[in-house]
Design a protein around this motif. Structure first.
Motif, PDB file in Angstrom:
ATOM      1  N   LYS A 214       0.859  -1.172   0.000  1.00 49.64           N
ATOM      2  CA  LYS A 214       0.000   0.000   0.000  1.00 49.64           C
ATOM      3  C   LYS A 214       0.903   1.233   0.000  1.00 49.64           C
ATOM      4  O   LYS A 214       1.564   1.530   0.999  1.00 49.64           O
ATOM      5  CB  LYS A 214      -0.908  -0.001   1.223  1.00 49.64           C
ATOM      6  CG  LYS A 214      -1.939  -1.127   1.208  1.00 49.64           C
ATOM      7  CD  LYS A 214      -2.829  -1.069   2.442  1.00 49.64           C
ATOM      8  CE  LYS A 214      -3.836  -2.217   2.445  1.00 49.64           C
ATOM      9  NZ  LYS A 214      -4.666  -2.201   3.674  1.00 49.64           N
TER      10      LYS A 214
ATOM     11  N   ASP B 161       4.733  -4.600   7.651  1.00 51.06           N
ATOM     12  CA  ASP B 161       3.793  -4.468   8.765  1.00 51.06           C
ATOM     13  C   ASP B 161       2.421  -5.007   8.386  1.00 51.06           C
ATOM     14  O   ASP B 161       2.185  -5.425   7.245  1.00 51.06           O
ATOM     15  CB  ASP B 161       3.719  -3.013   9.227  1.00 51.06           C
ATOM     16  CG  ASP B 161       2.851  -2.151   8.333  1.00 51.06           C
ATOM     17  OD1 ASP B 161       2.704  -2.496   7.142  1.00 51.06           O
ATOM     18  OD2 ASP B 161       2.334  -1.122   8.810  1.00 51.06           O
ATOM     19  N   CYS B 162       1.502  -5.001   9.358  1.00 51.97           N
ATOM     20  CA  CYS B 162       0.193  -5.636   9.178  1.00 51.97           C
ATOM     21  C   CYS B 162      -0.663  -4.952   8.117  1.00 51.97           C
ATOM     22  O   CYS B 162      -1.578  -5.575   7.553  1.00 51.97           O
ATOM     23  CB  CYS B 162      -0.550  -5.663  10.510  1.00 51.97           C
ATOM     24  SG  CYS B 162      -0.718  -4.034  11.285  1.00 51.97           S
ATOM     25  N   ASP B 163      -0.389  -3.668   7.834  1.00 53.94           N
ATOM     26  CA  ASP B 163      -1.177  -2.944   6.835  1.00 53.94           C
ATOM     27  C   ASP B 163      -0.509  -2.911   5.461  1.00 53.94           C
ATOM     28  O   ASP B 163      -1.002  -2.247   4.540  1.00 53.94           O
ATOM     29  CB  ASP B 163      -1.423  -1.506   7.299  1.00 53.94           C
ATOM     30  CG  ASP B 163      -2.335  -1.439   8.529  1.00 53.94           C
ATOM     31  OD1 ASP B 163      -3.283  -2.237   8.581  1.00 53.94           O
ATOM     32  OD2 ASP B 163      -2.061  -0.624   9.419  1.00 53.94           O
ATOM     33  N   ASN B 164       0.629  -3.591   5.355  1.00 51.30           N
ATOM     34  CA  ASN B 164       1.364  -3.633   4.066  1.00 51.30           C
ATOM     35  C   ASN B 164       1.816  -2.258   3.583  1.00 51.30           C
ATOM     36  O   ASN B 164       1.991  -2.048   2.381  1.00 51.30           O
ATOM     37  CB  ASN B 164       0.521  -4.298   2.962  1.00 51.30           C
ATOM     38  CG  ASN B 164       0.509  -5.804   3.085  1.00 51.30           C
ATOM     39  OD1 ASN B 164       0.691  -6.348   4.163  1.00 51.30           O
ATOM     40  ND2 ASN B 164       0.284  -6.488   1.983  1.00 51.30           N
ATOM     41  N   ASP B 165       2.012  -1.323   4.527  1.00 55.40           N
ATOM     42  CA  ASP B 165       2.386   0.022   4.073  1.00 55.40           C
ATOM     43  C   ASP B 165       3.698   0.535   4.678  1.00 55.40           C
ATOM     44  O   ASP B 165       4.065   1.689   4.452  1.00 55.40           O
ATOM     45  CB  ASP B 165       1.254   1.024   4.352  1.00 55.40           C
ATOM     46  CG  ASP B 165       0.943   1.173   5.846  1.00 55.40           C
ATOM     47  OD1 ASP B 165       1.641   0.550   6.678  1.00 55.40           O
ATOM     48  OD2 ASP B 165       0.004   1.918   6.178  1.00 55.40           O
TER      49      ASP B 165
END
Length: 409
Positions: free
Chosen positions: A212, A280-284
């Motif tokens: 992201k 990280d967990c949000d792919n950002d």
């Protein structure tokens, strides 16, 4: 499972004293082979010192040898940080030591360099005596069969030539002996991987398209020292910088101010070698754990985060950080004596006093261990470790030396 093949570089000791930076940019070599070219005891000690200095500044495993005349020489190479010590088949006194050093230090740490073509026929004999692996000239090895782990030495560099050498059964690695420092091993390994050879390269489990991105098409990257988890810096990547990082094994970023990509260390020599990349967990956001050469910050500071805004007192619980902090204070006392300091009292009295205290504290640990209260052991161990660190500072031994040695065992 197929064993990963390795590409290494040959490093002649004594001849490279002024070119140590070459090792910081080894281009993704899996290991380095150091040959001690000394001709007398003085030069030999210089080579050992240089080897230790280079190994401290480089994160590549080392194979070392060249001047082994007694068991003590093997121990010195290992104590300098070498993972493997090799003996030369052309020197009878080396073969005479083979069983003894293999039994003492472990077969996996001893190799034999078959530096004459006729010594190839003695591989079985050397294996029985304790050789864990062999170094062989690629020219001598052509057409030979081996059931033992072999590293081939060669000047050949083309992907086709290297692929043919690495494809041979029981060849675990190839050592480039010419202009090794200028070779891009990571790029070579990428090509060899595409040829079907199992190579250690960086392959991301998540593609750039799955990340992201920010409105500027960039992803923030937090950079940590892989050993201490110290946060070193924060930067940004675009897709070309991400791909360049994977291709070279060195951290590459996108500069928002200059609007261009930049290889960390390209001008300063303070490269960052990738140990791992995490998402990280949000792919950002990417977390990069690296081997940092020199300083991460352009100011010369180890970390960019050296300015304290607010601070609440707390006890540091990271064991390595605690040891490093106490050791740093002890070293500072040695360099800048302070009146009334017990540490300076020990340094002033000299090595005999320091050793006496280390011995006394070791005895106190034994006595404390006989008592039921574990608090006594904590107290006495702390005393012992403090005095051990004074001894370390006196002898120039660091916690990095100790942790590397423990990791090797």
């Amino acid at each position: 499972m197929t064993e990963t093949k390795k590409l290494g570089a040959w490093l002649p000791l004594l001849k490279t004293a002024g070119e140590q930076g070459i090792l910081f940019d080894n281009g993704g070599a899996d290991f380095l082979m150091a040959e001690d070219l000394s001709t007398n005891d003085r030069e030999h000690e210089e080579s050992i010192g240089l080897l230790k200095q280079i190994i401290r500044g480089s994160d590549a495993p080392f194979m070392a040898g060249g001047q082994v005349k007694r068991v003590e020489d093997v121990k010195k190479y290992l104590y300098a940080g070498a993972k493997i010590v090799y003996l030369k088949a052309s020197q009878p006194e080396n073969i005479d030591l083979l069983k003894e050093v293999s039994d003492r230090f472990g077969k996996e740490k001893i190799a034999v360099w078959l530096d004459t073509s006729e010594s190839l026929s003695h591989m079985e004999e050397y294996d029985l005596l304790g050789a864990g692996s062999f170094l062989v000239s690629a020219k001598d090895f052509r057409g030979q069969n081996s059931s033992y782990p072999v590293y081939l030495l060669t000047e050949e560099k083309t992907e086709k030539e290297l692929a043919a050498l690495l494809a041979a059964a029981h060849v675990v690695g190839v050592i480039l002996t010419k202009d090794a420092g200028k070779s891009s091993f990571m790029e070579l390994k990428t090509v060899l991987k595409e040829e079907g050879l199992p190579m250690d390269i960086l392959n991301s489990s998540v593609s750039w398209k799955e990340l992201k991105l920010g409105p500027d098409g960039l992803v923030p990257v937090i950079v940590q020292d892989y050993r201490t988890n110290e946060v070193l810096m924060m930067a940004y990547m675009d897709e070309p910088a991400f791909n360049e990082t994977l291709r070279t094994g060195k951290m590459c970023y996108y500069s928002r101010s200059r609007k261009s990509r930049w290889l960390k260390g390209e001008t300063s020599g303070h490269f960052q070698y990738v140990k791992s990349l995490h998402l990280d967990c949000d792919n950002d956001t990417i977390l990069a754990k690296v081997f940092q050469v020199g300083a991460a910050c352009h100011t010369g500071s180890r970390s960019c985060f050296f300015q304290t805004l607010v601070k609440k007192e707390y006890d540091e619980t990271n064991p390595l950080m605690v040891f490093e902090k106490v050791y740093g204070i002890i070293k500072d006392r040695k360099l800048h004596p302070k009146e009334g300091s017990y540490t300076n009292y020990l340094f002033d009295k000299g090595i005999d006093k320091i050793l006496k205290k280390v011995g006394e504290e070791a005895t106190e640990i034994i006595i404390a261990a006989k008592n039921p209260d574990p608090e006594e052991i904590i107290y006495e161990l702390s005393d012992f470790l403090y005095h051990a660190m004074v001894l370390m500072a006196e002898k120039g031994v660091t916690w990095e030396d100790i942790t590397k040695e423990l990791a090797n065992r």
